[in-house]
Design a protein around this motif. Structure first.
Motif, PDB file in Angstrom:
ATOM      1  N   GLU A 139       0.823  -1.200   0.000  1.00 41.94           N
ATOM      2  CA  GLU A 139       0.000   0.000   0.000  1.00 41.94           C
ATOM      3  C   GLU A 139       0.863   1.259   0.000  1.00 41.94           C
ATOM      4  OE1 GLU A 139      -4.137   1.566   2.113  1.00 41.94           O
ATOM      5  OE2 GLU A 139      -3.116  -0.222   2.851  1.00 41.94           O
ATOM      6  N   CYS A 140       2.000   1.209   0.697  1.00 39.52           N
ATOM      7  CA  CYS A 140       2.932   2.350   0.668  1.00 39.52           C
ATOM      8  C   CYS A 140       3.418   2.606  -0.755  1.00 39.52           C
ATOM      9  CB  CYS A 140       4.139   2.077   1.571  1.00 39.52           C
ATOM     10  SG  CYS A 140       3.830   2.338   3.333  1.00 39.52           S
ATOM     11  N   VAL A 141       3.743   1.532  -1.464  1.00 44.05           N
ATOM     12  CA  VAL A 141       4.199   1.672  -2.856  1.00 44.05           C
ATOM     13  C   VAL A 141       3.112   2.298  -3.716  1.00 44.05           C
ATOM     14  CG1 VAL A 141       4.803   0.373  -4.941  1.00 44.05           C
ATOM     15  CG2 VAL A 141       5.917  -0.171  -2.773  1.00 44.05           C
ATOM     16  N   MET A 142       1.869   1.846  -3.527  1.00 44.11           N
ATOM     17  CA  MET A 142       0.775   2.385  -4.339  1.00 44.11           C
ATOM     18  C   MET A 142       0.507   3.862  -4.028  1.00 44.11           C
ATOM     19  SD  MET A 142      -0.357   0.262  -6.563  1.00 44.11           S
ATOM     20  CE  MET A 142       1.384  -0.073  -6.815  1.00 44.11           C
ATOM     21  N   MET A 143       0.664   4.252  -2.770  1.00 43.05           N
ATOM     22  CA  MET A 143       0.443   5.662  -2.425  1.00 43.05           C
ATOM     23  C   MET A 143       1.611   6.536  -2.895  1.00 43.05           C
ATOM     24  SD  MET A 143      -1.652   5.765   1.186  1.00 43.05           S
ATOM     25  CE  MET A 143      -0.943   4.337   1.993  1.00 43.05           C
ATOM     26  N   ARG A 144       2.817   5.956  -2.941  1.00 46.27           N
ATOM     27  CA  ARG A 144       3.938   6.701  -3.535  1.00 46.27           C
ATOM     28  C   ARG A 144       3.706   6.869  -5.029  1.00 46.27           C
ATOM     29  NH1 ARG A 144       7.282  10.405  -1.374  1.00 46.27           N
ATOM     30  NH2 ARG A 144       9.258  10.536  -2.491  1.00 46.27           N
ATOM     31  N   CYS A 145       3.149   5.845  -5.664  1.00 44.39           N
ATOM     32  CA  CYS A 145       2.804   5.955  -7.086  1.00 44.39           C
ATOM     33  C   CYS A 145       1.719   7.014  -7.303  1.00 44.39           C
ATOM     34  CB  CYS A 145       2.321   4.609  -7.619  1.00 44.39           C
ATOM     35  SG  CYS A 145       3.631   3.415  -7.850  1.00 44.39           S
ATOM     36  N   GLN A 146       0.755   7.069  -6.390  1.00 39.58           N
ATOM     37  CA  GLN A 146      -0.288   8.096  -6.496  1.00 39.58           C
ATOM     38  C   GLN A 146       0.341   9.490  -6.414  1.00 39.58           C
ATOM     39  OE1 GLN A 146      -3.313   8.454  -3.287  1.00 39.58           O
ATOM     40  NE2 GLN A 146      -4.837   8.170  -4.907  1.00 39.58           N
ATOM     41  N   TYR A 147       1.366   9.618  -5.594  1.00 41.97           N
ATOM     42  CA  TYR A 147       2.116  10.876  -5.480  1.00 41.97           C
ATOM     43  C   TYR A 147       2.759  11.227  -6.821  1.00 41.97           C
ATOM     44  CZ  TYR A 147       6.567  13.308  -4.368  1.00 41.97           C
ATOM     45  OH  TYR A 147       7.668  14.130  -4.365  1.00 41.97           O
ATOM     46  N   TYR A 148       3.392  10.223  -7.481  1.00 38.18           N
ATOM     47  CA  TYR A 148       4.021  10.487  -8.776  1.00 38.18           C
ATOM     48  C   TYR A 148       2.983  10.753  -9.865  1.00 38.18           C
ATOM     49  CZ  TYR A 148       8.499   9.020  -6.829  1.00 38.18           C
ATOM     50  OH  TYR A 148       9.636   8.937  -6.068  1.00 38.18           O
ATOM     51  N   GLU A 149       1.843  10.073  -9.795  1.00 37.32           N
ATOM     52  CA  GLU A 149       0.788  10.330 -10.768  1.00 37.32           C
ATOM     53  C   GLU A 149       0.235  11.748 -10.612  1.00 37.32           C
ATOM     54  OE1 GLU A 149      -0.404   8.285 -13.314  1.00 37.32           O
ATOM     55  OE2 GLU A 149       1.394   7.142 -12.796  1.00 37.32           O
ATOM     56  N   ALA A 150       0.146  12.231  -9.360  1.00 38.09           N
ATOM     57  CA  ALA A 150      -0.286  13.612  -9.126  1.00 38.09           C
ATOM     58  C   ALA A 150       0.728  14.584  -9.714  1.00 38.09           C
ATOM     59  CB  ALA A 150      -0.466  13.859  -7.628  1.00 38.09           C
ATOM     60  N   GLN A 151       2.003  14.244  -9.590  1.00 41.30           N
ATOM     61  CA  GLN A 151       3.027  15.090 -10.200  1.00 41.30           C
ATOM     62  C   GLN A 151       2.917  15.092 -11.722  1.00 41.30           C
ATOM     63  OE1 GLN A 151       6.895  13.923  -8.697  1.00 41.30           O
ATOM     64  NE2 GLN A 151       6.712  15.356  -7.007  1.00 41.30           N
ATOM     65  N   MET A 152       2.601  13.935 -12.301  1.00 48.39           N
ATOM     66  CA  MET A 152       2.415  13.867 -13.759  1.00 48.39           C
ATOM     67  C   MET A 152       1.261  14.772 -14.187  1.00 48.39           C
ATOM     68  SD  MET A 152       4.650  11.554 -14.954  1.00 48.39           S
ATOM     69  CE  MET A 152       3.998  10.800 -16.432  1.00 48.39           C
ATOM     70  N   GLU A 153       0.189  14.764 -13.413  1.00 51.51           N
ATOM     71  CA  GLU A 153      -0.951  15.629 -13.732  1.00 51.51           C
ATOM     72  C   GLU A 153      -0.556  17.094 -13.567  1.00 51.51           C
ATOM     73  OE1 GLU A 153      -4.568  17.150 -14.817  1.00 51.51           O
ATOM     74  OE2 GLU A 153      -3.724  15.139 -15.145  1.00 51.51           O
ATOM     75  N   MET A 154       0.236  17.405 -12.548  1.00 50.00           N
ATOM     76  CA  MET A 154       0.722  18.776 -12.383  1.00 50.00           C
ATOM     77  C   MET A 154       1.532  19.216 -13.594  1.00 50.00           C
ATOM     78  SD  MET A 154       1.886  19.046  -8.364  1.00 50.00           S
ATOM     79  CE  MET A 154       2.595  20.672  -8.615  1.00 50.00           C
ATOM     80  N   LYS A 155       2.378  18.322 -14.115  1.00 47.74           N
ATOM     81  CA  LYS A 155       3.184  18.658 -15.296  1.00 47.74           C
ATOM     82  C   LYS A 155       2.297  19.007 -16.478  1.00 47.74           C
ATOM     83  CE  LYS A 155       6.677  15.281 -13.969  1.00 47.74           C
ATOM     84  NZ  LYS A 155       7.231  13.967 -14.294  1.00 47.74           N
ATOM     85  N   ARG A 156       1.231  18.222 -16.661  1.00 51.50           N
ATOM     86  CA  ARG A 156       0.326  18.494 -17.787  1.00 51.50           C
ATOM     87  C   ARG A 156      -0.336  19.861 -17.628  1.00 51.50           C
ATOM     88  NH1 ARG A 156      -0.080  12.715 -17.485  1.00 51.50           N
ATOM     89  NH2 ARG A 156      -1.570  12.736 -15.778  1.00 51.50           N
ATOM     90  N   ARG A 157      -0.746  20.175 -16.402  1.00 50.97           N
ATOM     91  CA  ARG A 157      -1.401  21.462 -16.163  1.00 50.97           C
ATOM     92  C   ARG A 157      -0.414  22.618 -16.313  1.00 50.97           C
ATOM     93  NH1 ARG A 157      -5.490  20.345 -11.003  1.00 50.97           N
ATOM     94  NH2 ARG A 157      -6.506  18.476 -11.850  1.00 50.97           N
ATOM     95  N   VAL A 158       0.809  22.432 -15.809  1.00 51.76           N
ATOM     96  CA  VAL A 158       1.831  23.468 -15.955  1.00 51.76           C
ATOM     97  C   VAL A 158       2.160  23.669 -17.437  1.00 51.76           C
ATOM     98  CG1 VAL A 158       4.246  24.051 -15.496  1.00 51.76           C
ATOM     99  CG2 VAL A 158       2.833  23.114 -13.663  1.00 51.76           C
ATOM    100  N   SER A 159       2.264  22.577 -18.186  1.00 50.20           N
ATOM    101  CA  SER A 159       2.568  22.672 -19.622  1.00 50.20           C
ATOM    102  C   SER A 159       1.489  23.453 -20.361  1.00 50.20           C
ATOM    103  CB  SER A 159       2.704  21.267 -20.223  1.00 50.20           C
ATOM    104  OG  SER A 159       3.794  20.575 -19.656  1.00 50.20           O
ATOM    105  N   ARG A 160       0.218  23.194 -20.012  1.00 51.82           N
ATOM    106  CA  ARG A 160      -0.878  23.926 -20.674  1.00 51.82           C
ATOM    107  C   ARG A 160      -0.836  25.414 -20.302  1.00 51.82           C
ATOM    108  NH1 ARG A 160      -3.832  18.992 -19.638  1.00 51.82           N
ATOM    109  NH2 ARG A 160      -4.664  19.809 -17.678  1.00 51.82           N
TER     110      ARG A 160
END
Length: 672
Positions: A139-160
């Motif tokens: 579960e720790c691994v999955m929540m760390r992945c959720q953290y990275y997925e949130a960062q990926m979404e931030m990148k998309r929003r920053v890029s736009r």
């Protein structure tokens, strides 16, 4: 004015990061990857990934020696991981232990640098491994992945918002409240390492720069020790810095203004918790907030229309690829399994096998006997759970023959027919022939002893010791002497072994499994050997340290001095020129007498200073390997924490650390 090295690096990195399409030098690599995947019917693994991930794979692995092979493998791994764990839906809901995890490991968003990257901040003072242990590793691994997925979404929003593609972030890790006895233990490593591995494996090329700040001198020493094995493309991104007077100017020079630096680091920026960011994304999936507190006014802008069009095209392409891939899922899994079997590294050459078969082996700590399949080659004695040619035959360990000093029948009381020992400096391996009647067991045992002894004698021995009357090929002299410590001036009893290249010393008889090597004096570096003040004292002079040894009797003192002088003269004649590690040590910042005292104090309660740093160095290499930061120079392959090659690097780093500490001690503390 010619551009600086930093400016050249920035220009090259931004060229790749901001390109929406594959660059000319990337197209042949993409074609090679697709050809590789097509051979096993897996080309849709590539097509199903977003263009964002394709760019990350291409640009994150572009310095690899075997680009196409490694990119093909990571494409399969990322595709399978994302499919199995439904990563595209990871921001749809929160995990049950969401609050516990983010209490144990908080993370924050700050401002933005002049290139459009946001600043991410974490501090060791807020981390609680004890709390993190309340959550399962999975579960720790999955929540760390959720953290990275949130960062990926931030990148998309920053890029736009910028109208240009940005794919990386700046990471500040604050060590202000670091305690080595609390934060650098094996338990912490076991907890944190899987979370680090997921970043290196599944999210390549996301880091723009890392600033490790408020770094104690001990941490700086550890980084300096392991840095020769860190990837050349990673090194420019990592800045190990001490106080504000050092890290604030460096951050500003690298394009991060004070308004983007957290207040806790001496800047002006308030922080937003990544916990709040994730909760907001789950609640408002269609939002467009970038969450960046301070937006740098000098960040160039591009064409937002191009970014939106690229996103729309990407969505259509990805949906089509996902549909096609679903149809071939079963075939792809079978092909992947076959490919993995074919790609397994060859552990031994069939033509070099000297002897093989089942033996029982006694555990190092658990005294139970376990049945293992042994294979002897000219260089190694390996043991497996079963015949490695079978599917379930897994490697459990190996004994390098150059470390074997003897193989003989077991002399232990109550031993059974067929029991024998293989002796190395660090452990005596107990083995037993189980198959057949007693007479047959003894004959098979003799065959194993003879085969191991002959193969070991052919190896270029580095350490060989007396055992049962047998003297090793390269063994010159051995015995107990007392040695005065480098930091602690007390004499301690050590077992010394003199070989043609070095004088090794151990905390006991090296034939004992629990004996640990404490150090080595390279004979080629010895300048002179003379009598010291006091009965039995021998002084061994090197460039940066005088080793003080003490023999029990005058006869032993004279014999050791004569043998040492003769062996040193021989070693110098045959020594090859080598780079002076001391020259690198001179470049360690803040390495003065106060720093040495600080380093010792920071390890208070963690055992001996040198022994503690050795353990920390080994754990640091293990964790760096988990982040794909360590490369095997001969093959160009990344080395993982469970790779056998890591042990060799750890040993080299430990020796390097001892040389560096010897220098530091001499130039900062003195010879008194």
């Amino acid at each position: 004015m010619a551009p600086s090295a930093w400016e050249k690096w920035v220009e090259q990195e931004l060229r790749y990061e901001r390109a929406l399409d594959f660059l000319d030098d990337e197209i042949p690599i993409v074609e090679g990857v697709l050809e590789n995947l097509k051979a096993t019917g897996e080309e849709n693994c590539w097509h199903s990934l977003t263009k964002e991930f394709q760019r990350m794979i291409l640009r994150g692995l572009r310095f690899r020696k075997h680009k196409v092979r490694d990119m093909s493998k990571i494409t399969r791994d990322i595709y399978k991981f994302r499919l199995d764990n439904k990563m595209d839906n990871s921001l749809n809901e929160l995990w049950s232990n969401h609050n516990v995890y983010w209490t144990a490991w908080p993370s924050y968003v700050a401002g933005q640098d002049m290139y459009g990257h946001w600043v991410n901040y974490e501090t060791v003072g807020e981390m609680s491994v004890k709390t993190l242990d309340l959550v399962s590793t999975e579960e720790c691994v999955m929540m760390r992945c959720q953290y990275y997925e949130a960062q990926m979404e931030m990148k998309r929003r920053v890029s736009r918002s910028l109208g240009m593609r940005t794919n990386k972030f700046v990471y500040i890790f604050d060590l202000k409240e670091l305690s080595f006895s609390k934060h650098f233990t094996k338990k912490v490593q076991r907890t944190i390492q899987p979370l680090l591995e997921i970043c290196g494996d599944m999210y390549p090329d996301v880091l723009w720069n890392m600033y490790v700040i408020n770094s104690p001198v001990t941490f700086s020493m550890i980084w300096r020790i392991i840095s020769p094995w860190v990837d050349k493309d990673v090194k420019p991104k990592v800045h190990i810095l001490r106080g504000q007077s050092q890290f604030l100017p460096r951050m500003q020079k690298c394009g991060i203004p004070l308004d983007s630096i957290p207040k806790a680091c001496g800047g002006n920026c308030e922080l937003i918790s990544m916990r709040d960011v994730i909760e907001d994304m789950v609640e408002k999936p269609e939002g467009d907030d970038t969450y960046i507190v301070h937006k740098h006014p000098d960040v160039p802008s591009g064409n937002t229309v191009d970014i939106l069009a690229d996103d729309a095209e990407e969505e259509d392409r990805r949906n089509a690829a996902a549909a096609a891939l679903e149809e071939k899922k079963h075939q792809a899994e079978e092909a992947e399994a076959l490919e993995n079997d074919e790609e397994e590294e060859e552990l031994f050459n069939e033509g070099e096998v000297i002897m093989e078969g089942y033996l029982s082996k006694r555990g190092a700590y658990n005294s139970d006997w376990k049945r293992r399949y042994f294979i002897l080659t000219p260089h190694t004695l390996m043991y497996f759970t079963s015949d490695p040619r079978e599917k379930d035959g897994k490697l459990k360990g190996k004994i390098e023959l150059f470390m074997v000093s003897a193989a003989h029948r077991s002399a232990a009381d109550g031993n059974q027919p067929g029991e024998f020992d293989v002796v190395t400096p660090f452990r005596t391996y107990n083995m037993r022939v189980d198959d057949g009647k007693d007479a047959a067991k003894v004959e098979t045992m003799k065959d194993w002893i003879n085969a191991i002894s002959e193969a070991a004698a052919e190896e270029a021995c580095t350490l060989n010791f007396k055992n049962g009357g047998t003297v090793g090929v390269n063994h010159i002299r051995s015995g107990f002497l007392k040695k005065r410590g480098g930091f602690n001036k007390m004499f301690k009893r050590r077992y010394f072994v003199l070989t043609s290249s070095g004088l090794y010393y151990f905390n006991g008889d090296p034939t004992s499994p629990r004996t640990v090597i404490k150090g080595k004096i390279r004979l080629a570096k010895v300048r002179k050997i003379e009598k010291g003040k006091g009965a039995g004292v021998i002084e061994v002079h090197t460039k940066y340290r005088v080793y003080i040894l003490k023999a029990e009797h005058e006869a032993d003192q004279l014999a050791w001095m004569q043998t040492l002088r003769e062996t040193v003269d021989s070693a110098k004649k045959s020594a090859k020129p080598q780079t002076e590690v001391e020259d690198e040590v001179r470049n360690i910042p803040y390495m003065d007498k106060v720093a040495v005292i600080e380093a010792e104090q920071s390890l208070e309660g963690s055992g001996g200073f040198q022994a503690s740093i050795t353990g920390f160095v080994r754990r640091a290499i293990d964790m760096a390997a988990s982040l794909n930061m360590i490369t095997n120079e001969s093959t160009g392959d990344k080395i993982r924490g469970d790779d056998i090659a890591v042990a060799s690097i750890m040993e080299s780093a430990s020796n390097r650390m001892q040389s560096m500490l010897s220098y530091v001690y001499e130039v900062t503390v003195g010879r008194d």
